[in-house]
Design an enzyme around this catalytic site. Structure first.
Site, mmCIF file in Angstrom:
data_model
loop_
_atom_site.group_PDB
_atom_site.id
_atom_site.type_symbol
_atom_site.label_atom_id
_atom_site.label_comp_id
_atom_site.label_asym_id
_atom_site.label_seq_id
_atom_site.Cartn_x
_atom_site.Cartn_y
_atom_site.Cartn_z
ATOM 1 N N CYS A 85 5.867 19.961 47.925
ATOM 2 C CA CYS A 85 5.977 20.965 48.977
ATOM 3 C C CYS A 85 5.963 22.372 48.380
ATOM 4 O O CYS A 85 4.934 22.821 47.891
ATOM 5 C CB CYS A 85 7.207 20.685 49.844
ATOM 6 S SG CYS A 85 7.181 21.556 51.429
ATOM 7 N N HIS A 179 7.274 15.106 50.641
ATOM 8 C CA HIS A 179 8.531 14.964 49.895
ATOM 9 C C HIS A 179 8.793 13.493 49.567
ATOM 10 O O HIS A 179 9.448 12.797 50.345
ATOM 11 C CB HIS A 179 9.700 15.468 50.748
ATOM 12 C CG HIS A 179 9.732 16.944 50.948
ATOM 13 N ND1 HIS A 179 10.480 17.784 50.147
ATOM 14 C CD2 HIS A 179 9.114 17.732 51.861
ATOM 15 C CE1 HIS A 179 10.328 19.031 50.566
ATOM 16 N NE2 HIS A 179 9.499 19.023 51.599
ATOM 17 N N GLU A 181 10.861 12.331 47.506
ATOM 18 C CA GLU A 181 12.276 12.158 47.189
ATOM 19 C C GLU A 181 13.129 11.912 48.431
ATOM 20 O O GLU A 181 14.292 11.538 48.315
ATOM 21 C CB GLU A 181 12.796 13.382 46.421
ATOM 22 C CG GLU A 181 13.036 14.632 47.236
ATOM 23 C CD GLU A 181 11.787 15.389 47.663
ATOM 24 O OE1 GLU A 181 11.949 16.424 48.338
ATOM 25 O OE2 GLU A 181 10.664 14.942 47.371
#
Length: 197
Positions: A85, A179, A181
């Site tokens: 991002c 993302h 994560e």
């Protein structure tokens, strides 16, 4: 031993630390993942993650903390670096909608449009196709930048949302609009850490 640093100046740092730790564990590789704030912590570093957050703030704080030039140099020398991002924005060579005076690492030959997906309320999740896995990956897009063009043949697409490129790789550097994560799926982090092993 592998030492991964997540640039911890602003953004979703702890999520990347957890995902990278889990990925190392899944790969059976001994290592540590650190919250990277100062230049001296780069000693013995094996890989760096530039997290999502606010790219203007990350840029300013990387310069202030003497990390900017060091990370740029290490990236040019082949250190594996992944940006997600805002991290993708930081890694890009050309940024549409950049704020005045904002600095970029310029390690990825891509043009991105900052905040191309709109505001926070326009965030969404969607299945992403990965070049290195047959199973779809749930991509979490939050005020994401959009890859508008590849600027050289050195950039290789590695992730797609329908037929649009949402992730790229250029040698030791990976940039993603989404993302990874923010899911329990560590395949992207495992792929990235494969560059260290």
């Amino acid at each position: 031993m592998v030492k991964v640093g997540v640039i911890g100046l602003q953004g979703d740092v702890s999520e990347h630390i957890d995902a990278a730790k889990k990925a190392l564990e899944n790969l059976g590789v001994p290592g540590e993942v650190i919250w990277l704030r100062k230049q001296e912590q780069l000693e013995g570093i094996s890989a760096v993650i530039v997290p999502g957050g606010e790219s203007t703030t990350i840029s300013r704080l990387m310069v202030k903390n003497d990390l900017f030039e060091s990370i740029k140099k290490l990236g040019r020398e082949g250190l594996p670096i992944m940006g997600t991002c805002a991290g993708l924005i930081m890694l890009s060579k050309e940024v549409i909608g950049a704020t005045s005076g904002q600095r970029f690492l310029g390690l990825l030959d891509v043009r991105v449009n900052r905040n191309a997906y709109g505001r926070q309320v326009d965030s969404f999740e969607a299945p992403v196709k990965l070049a290195f896995s047959n199973e779809p990956f749930i991509g979490v897009f939050i005020r994401a930048p959009r890859i508008m063009g590849l600027l050289s043949g050195r950039v290789k697409p590695i992730a797609w949302l329908d037929d649009r490129i949402v992730g790229v790789e250029q040698g030791n550097v990976i940039g993603l609009e989404f993302h990874p994560e923010l899911t329990d799926d560590t395949r992207v982090h495992e792929y990235f850490l494969g560059k260290v092993l």
